[in-house]
Write a protein that holds these residues in place. Structure first.
Motif, mmCIF file in Angstrom:
data_model
loop_
_atom_site.group_PDB
_atom_site.id
_atom_site.type_symbol
_atom_site.label_atom_id
_atom_site.label_comp_id
_atom_site.label_asym_id
_atom_site.label_seq_id
_atom_site.Cartn_x
_atom_site.Cartn_y
_atom_site.Cartn_z
ATOM 1 N N ARG A 26 0.825 -1.211 0.000
ATOM 2 C CA ARG A 26 0.000 0.000 0.000
ATOM 3 C C ARG A 26 0.860 1.262 0.000
ATOM 4 O O ARG A 26 0.406 2.327 -0.415
ATOM 5 C CB ARG A 26 -0.938 0.011 1.212
ATOM 6 C CG ARG A 26 -2.011 -1.060 1.150
ATOM 7 C CD ARG A 26 -3.210 -0.676 2.002
ATOM 8 N NE ARG A 26 -2.893 -0.434 3.402
ATOM 9 C CZ ARG A 26 -2.842 -1.382 4.329
ATOM 10 N NH1 ARG A 26 -3.067 -2.647 3.990
ATOM 11 N NH2 ARG A 26 -2.563 -1.083 5.587
ATOM 12 N N TYR A 27 2.079 1.154 0.466
ATOM 13 C CA TYR A 27 2.990 2.300 0.488
ATOM 14 C C TYR A 27 3.992 2.195 -0.665
ATOM 15 O O TYR A 27 3.982 3.010 -1.574
ATOM 16 C CB TYR A 27 3.693 2.381 1.840
ATOM 17 C CG TYR A 27 2.778 2.882 2.928
ATOM 18 C CD1 TYR A 27 2.751 4.222 3.278
ATOM 19 C CD2 TYR A 27 1.920 2.016 3.611
ATOM 20 C CE1 TYR A 27 1.902 4.700 4.269
ATOM 21 C CE2 TYR A 27 1.070 2.483 4.596
ATOM 22 C CZ TYR A 27 1.062 3.821 4.920
ATOM 23 O OH TYR A 27 0.212 4.286 5.896
ATOM 24 N N GLY A 28 4.865 1.191 -0.618
ATOM 25 C CA GLY A 28 5.759 0.923 -1.736
ATOM 26 C C GLY A 28 6.897 1.920 -1.880
ATOM 27 O O GLY A 28 7.094 2.825 -1.069
ATOM 28 N N ARG A 29 7.634 1.749 -2.980
ATOM 29 C CA ARG A 29 8.828 2.561 -3.219
ATOM 30 C C ARG A 29 8.484 4.012 -3.531
ATOM 31 O O ARG A 29 9.239 4.923 -3.178
ATOM 32 C CB ARG A 29 9.648 1.953 -4.355
ATOM 33 C CG ARG A 29 11.041 2.564 -4.507
ATOM 34 C CD ARG A 29 11.876 2.293 -3.272
ATOM 35 N NE ARG A 29 13.122 3.023 -3.243
ATOM 36 C CZ ARG A 29 13.937 3.072 -2.194
ATOM 37 N NH1 ARG A 29 13.621 2.413 -1.085
ATOM 38 N NH2 ARG A 29 15.054 3.756 -2.234
ATOM 39 N N ASP A 30 7.372 4.233 -4.187
ATOM 40 C CA ASP A 30 6.993 5.603 -4.522
ATOM 41 C C ASP A 30 6.790 6.437 -3.262
ATOM 42 O O ASP A 30 7.170 7.614 -3.204
ATOM 43 C CB ASP A 30 5.722 5.611 -5.375
ATOM 44 C CG ASP A 30 5.961 5.093 -6.779
ATOM 45 O OD1 ASP A 30 7.146 5.046 -7.192
ATOM 46 O OD2 ASP A 30 4.987 4.724 -7.457
ATOM 47 N N TYR A 31 6.180 5.839 -2.250
ATOM 48 C CA TYR A 31 6.001 6.537 -0.974
ATOM 49 C C TYR A 31 7.350 6.903 -0.376
ATOM 50 O O TYR A 31 7.568 8.043 0.066
ATOM 51 C CB TYR A 31 5.206 5.659 -0.012
ATOM 52 C CG TYR A 31 5.222 6.142 1.427
ATOM 53 C CD1 TYR A 31 4.436 7.217 1.827
ATOM 54 C CD2 TYR A 31 6.034 5.524 2.377
ATOM 55 C CE1 TYR A 31 4.447 7.665 3.144
ATOM 56 C CE2 TYR A 31 6.054 5.967 3.695
ATOM 57 C CZ TYR A 31 5.259 7.027 4.073
ATOM 58 O OH TYR A 31 5.287 7.461 5.381
ATOM 59 N N MET A 32 8.271 5.951 -0.383
ATOM 60 C CA MET A 32 9.568 6.179 0.224
ATOM 61 C C MET A 32 10.348 7.265 -0.513
ATOM 62 O O MET A 32 10.943 8.161 0.111
ATOM 63 C CB MET A 32 10.375 4.874 0.247
ATOM 64 C CG MET A 32 11.671 4.952 1.029
ATOM 65 S SD MET A 32 11.440 5.278 2.800
ATOM 66 C CE MET A 32 10.573 3.803 3.326
ATOM 67 N N THR A 33 10.355 7.220 -1.838
ATOM 68 C CA THR A 33 11.093 8.229 -2.598
ATOM 69 C C THR A 33 10.475 9.616 -2.419
ATOM 70 O O THR A 33 11.200 10.619 -2.385
ATOM 71 C CB THR A 33 11.139 7.857 -4.090
ATOM 72 O OG1 THR A 33 9.807 7.655 -4.580
ATOM 73 C CG2 THR A 33 11.943 6.589 -4.307
ATOM 74 N N THR A 34 9.165 9.685 -2.298
ATOM 75 C CA THR A 34 8.511 10.973 -2.060
ATOM 76 C C THR A 34 8.890 11.537 -0.700
ATOM 77 O O THR A 34 9.188 12.734 -0.563
ATOM 78 C CB THR A 34 6.973 10.827 -2.152
ATOM 79 O OG1 THR A 34 6.618 10.381 -3.459
ATOM 80 C CG2 THR A 34 6.292 12.161 -1.877
ATOM 81 N N VAL A 35 8.887 10.694 0.303
ATOM 82 C CA VAL A 35 9.280 11.122 1.651
ATOM 83 C C VAL A 35 10.706 11.658 1.648
ATOM 84 O O VAL A 35 10.997 12.719 2.234
ATOM 85 C CB VAL A 35 9.140 9.948 2.645
ATOM 86 C CG1 VAL A 35 9.844 10.272 3.961
ATOM 87 C CG2 VAL A 35 7.677 9.640 2.907
ATOM 88 N N ILE A 36 11.593 10.944 0.981
ATOM 89 C CA ILE A 36 13.000 11.360 0.926
ATOM 90 C C ILE A 36 13.140 12.676 0.177
ATOM 91 O O ILE A 36 13.841 13.590 0.626
ATOM 92 C CB ILE A 36 13.854 10.257 0.267
ATOM 93 C CG1 ILE A 36 13.883 8.999 1.142
ATOM 94 C CG2 ILE A 36 15.279 10.764 0.016
ATOM 95 C CD1 ILE A 36 14.509 7.800 0.474
ATOM 96 N N ARG A 37 12.473 12.776 -0.966
ATOM 97 C CA ARG A 37 12.585 13.978 -1.798
ATOM 98 C C ARG A 37 12.063 15.211 -1.063
ATOM 99 O O ARG A 37 12.618 16.302 -1.198
ATOM 100 C CB ARG A 37 11.820 13.775 -3.102
ATOM 101 C CG ARG A 37 11.940 14.945 -4.078
ATOM 102 C CD ARG A 37 11.323 14.627 -5.424
ATOM 103 N NE ARG A 37 9.902 14.363 -5.327
ATOM 104 C CZ ARG A 37 9.340 13.172 -5.489
ATOM 105 N NH1 ARG A 37 10.104 12.123 -5.762
ATOM 106 N NH2 ARG A 37 8.031 13.008 -5.390
ATOM 107 N N GLU A 38 11.021 15.043 -0.269
ATOM 108 C CA GLU A 38 10.421 16.171 0.436
ATOM 109 C C GLU A 38 11.035 16.412 1.811
ATOM 110 O O GLU A 38 10.612 17.326 2.531
ATOM 111 C CB GLU A 38 8.910 15.947 0.564
ATOM 112 C CG GLU A 38 8.188 15.910 -0.790
ATOM 113 C CD GLU A 38 6.700 15.654 -0.648
ATOM 114 O OE1 GLU A 38 6.234 15.423 0.489
ATOM 115 O OE2 GLU A 38 6.006 15.685 -1.683
ATOM 116 N N GLY A 39 12.040 15.611 2.169
ATOM 117 C CA GLY A 39 12.715 15.795 3.446
ATOM 118 C C GLY A 39 11.864 15.468 4.649
ATOM 119 O O GLY A 39 12.078 16.005 5.750
ATOM 120 N N LYS A 40 10.917 14.574 4.488
ATOM 121 C CA LYS A 40 10.010 14.207 5.574
ATOM 122 C C LYS A 40 10.445 12.888 6.220
ATOM 123 O O LYS A 40 11.487 12.324 5.888
ATOM 124 C CB LYS A 40 8.584 14.097 5.041
ATOM 125 C CG LYS A 40 8.017 15.402 4.495
ATOM 126 C CD LYS A 40 6.599 15.201 3.984
ATOM 127 C CE LYS A 40 6.013 16.508 3.462
ATOM 128 N NZ LYS A 40 4.632 16.327 2.938
#
Length: 389
Positions: A26-40
Motif C-alpha cells: 500500500r505504500y511501496g517505493r513511490d512513498y519512500m522516494t517521495t518522503v526522501i525527496r520532500e525531506g520528511k
C-alpha cells in the motif's frame, strides 16, 4: 519444540508475512522516494505499522507488545523492505533498545518505555560508534562518572540514526574506573532535550528518511535511574542489543535485495529486444537466479540466528547473527548491482527506483559492523584462529 508447534509457528509466520507484505504494498517505493525527496519522515507508515501491532511484535505482551521475538520482528522489516519501504528505525527502537530494556531494565523503565516503543508513540535511538573507535568498541571513551546519586556523561558519538525524531538515545558509555582497562560498558537512557546533549547532522550521500548525527555529550547529568540494568553486567547487556541489531540488519538487506530482484525479474520477463524477452537468455537469467539463491540462503541463516536468540542462546545467536549479517550484506549488494545491470540505462532512471539503492545497499555491508570485522569474529570464535589485534 514439537512438530505441531513448529507447523503452527510456520503458519503464523506465513500469515504475518502476508499481512506485512500487504501493508508494504500500500505504500511501496513511490512513498519512500517521495518522503526522501520532500525531506520528511515515514510517519504514516510507522504509525500504521504500530497500530497493526508490527512495531512491537517482539516486545512482552504485559507491556503492550506482541509477545514474539526477533523471528517475528525480522519478518516485518524484511517484508516492508521487499515492498520498497523499509523502516530503518525498526533496527534501533524496538530491536536494540526495546530488547535491552525488556531484558535488563527496571520495572519502572519497562513501564515508562516499552508500551510507547510497542505502539510507536515513543522512539529511541542507539549510540555506540565513536569518531576514534570505529569498529573497535573496546576503545569507547564516552565516560560515565558518579556524582552523588547522579551520573555525568562526557564524550562523542557518530553515525547515530534518527536522533532528531527519537525521544531518547540509549548511549553506550564506560565507567570512569574502566577508562584504561577492559571495556566495561554501561547503557544510559539520555532524553533528547537533556542539557549538554548536542547533535549535529552529518551530510550524507546516502538518501534516506532517517538522518545521521554526531552527538556531543558535555557533562550530561542523568539521574541514577537512567542506567539500564546492572553496571557490572554491561557487556552482557550490550551484546543483548547487538545480536538483534545484526539480525535486523540482515532483514534490512534481504528485503532490499528482494525488492531490487523483483524489479529486475519483472523487467526481464517483459523487455523484448530480439525475438524473446531478455530473461530467456542465460546471461541475464543465471545471474538473477544466483542472486535469488544467495538471498534465500541469507534468510535461512537469519532465521537460525533469530531462533537461537529467541531461545536464549546468546553465544550461538552471536555466531549466527554475524554470519547472517555478512551473508545478507553481500547478497544485497550483488542483487542490487545485478538488477541495475539487467535494466541497463533504465536501471539508472528515477522511474524504476533502483539507482538510489546502489548506495543504500552498501549500508548492510558497512553497518553496524564491517564485513571484515565479522570475518575476524568467525576466524577467532568459530575457527579458533589466533587474533591479529
Amino acid at each position: 519444540m514439537s512438530t505441531a508447534r513448529t507447523a503452527l509457528a510456520t503458519e503464523e509466520h506465513q500469515a504475518l508475512r502476508a499481512a506485512v507484505a500487504a501493508l508494504g504494498k500500500r505504500y511501496g517505493r513511490d512513498y519512500m522516494t517521495t518522503v526522501i525527496r520532500e525531506g520528511k519522515h515515514t510517519d504514516e507508515l510507522w504509525a500504521e505499522a504500530a497500530k497493526l501491532g508490527y512495531l512491537g511484535v517482539n516486545l512482552p505482551e504485559e507491556y503492550g507488545g506482541g509477545g514474539g521475538g526477533m523471528a517475528e520482528l525480522s519478518i516485518v522489516l524484511e517484508e516492508l523492505g521487499a515492498a520498497g519501504s523499509p523502516l530503518l528505525m525498526m533496527i534501533v527502537s524496538p530491536a536494540i533498545c526495546g530488547t535491552v530494556i525488556a531484558r535488563f531494565g527496571t520495572e519502572e523503565q519497562k513501564r515508562a518505555w516499552l508500551p510507547g516503543l510497542a505502539d510507536g508513540s515513543l522512539t529511541m535511538a542507539f549510540g555506540i560508534t565513536e569518531p576514534d573507535a570505529g569498529s573497535n568498541s573496546h576503545r569507547i571513551t564516552t565516560t560515565a562518572r558518579r556524582d552523588g546519586d547522579d551520573w555525568v556523561l562526557t564524550g562523542r558519538k557518530v553515525f547515530v540514526s534518527g536522533v532528531d525524531i527519537a525521544d531518547a538515545t540509549l548511549i553506550v558509555g564506560r565507567t570512569e574506573d574502566a577508562r584504561s582497562g577492559k571495556l566495561k560498558p554501561c547503557l544510559f537512557i539520555v532524553p533528547r532535550e537533556a542539557p549538554g546533549f548536542g547533535r549535529n547532522q552529518i551530510d550524507m550521500e546516502l538518501h534516506a528518511p532517517e538522518k545521521q548525527f554526531e552527538l556531543v555529550l558535555d557533562d550530561v547529568r542523568l539521574p541514577a535511574d537512567a542506567l539500564v540494568g546492572d553496571e557490572d553486567a554491561g557487556l552482557l547487556q550490550l551484546f543483548a542489543g547487538l545480536n538483534p541489531e545484526r539480525i535486523m540488519t540482515a532483514a534490512f538487506g534481504i528485503g532490499m535485495g528482494r525488492f531490487a530482484l523483483g524489479r529486475a525479474v519483472e523487467y526481464a520477463r517483459t523487455r523484448q529486444v530480439w525475438k524473446d524477452p531478455i530473461g530467456a537468455h542465460q546471461a541475464i537469467a543465471h545471474p538473477l537466479a544466483t542472486a535469488h539463491i544467495d538471498l534465500e540462503l541469507s534468510r535461512l541463516m537469519m532465521q537460525k540466528a533469530a531462533r537461537l536468540y529467541d531461545e536464549g542462546d546468546d553465544i550461538g545467536a552471536g555466531e549466527a547473527a554475524n554470519m547472517a549479517k555478512y551473508a545478507a550484506g553481500e547478497a544485497c549488494v550483488k542483487a542490487v548491482d545485478q538488477a541495475v545491470h539487467t535494466l541497463g540505462g533504465n536501471g539508472l532512471t528515477r522511474e524504476y527506483g533502483l539507482a538510489s539503492l546502489i548506495t543504500a545497499s552498501r549500508v548492510a555491508r558497512i553497518a553496524p559492523v564491517s564485513r571484515e570485522m565479522i570475518l575476524n569474529y568467525v576466524s577467532h570464535q568459530s575457527l579458533g584462529l589466533p587474533k591479529s589485534y
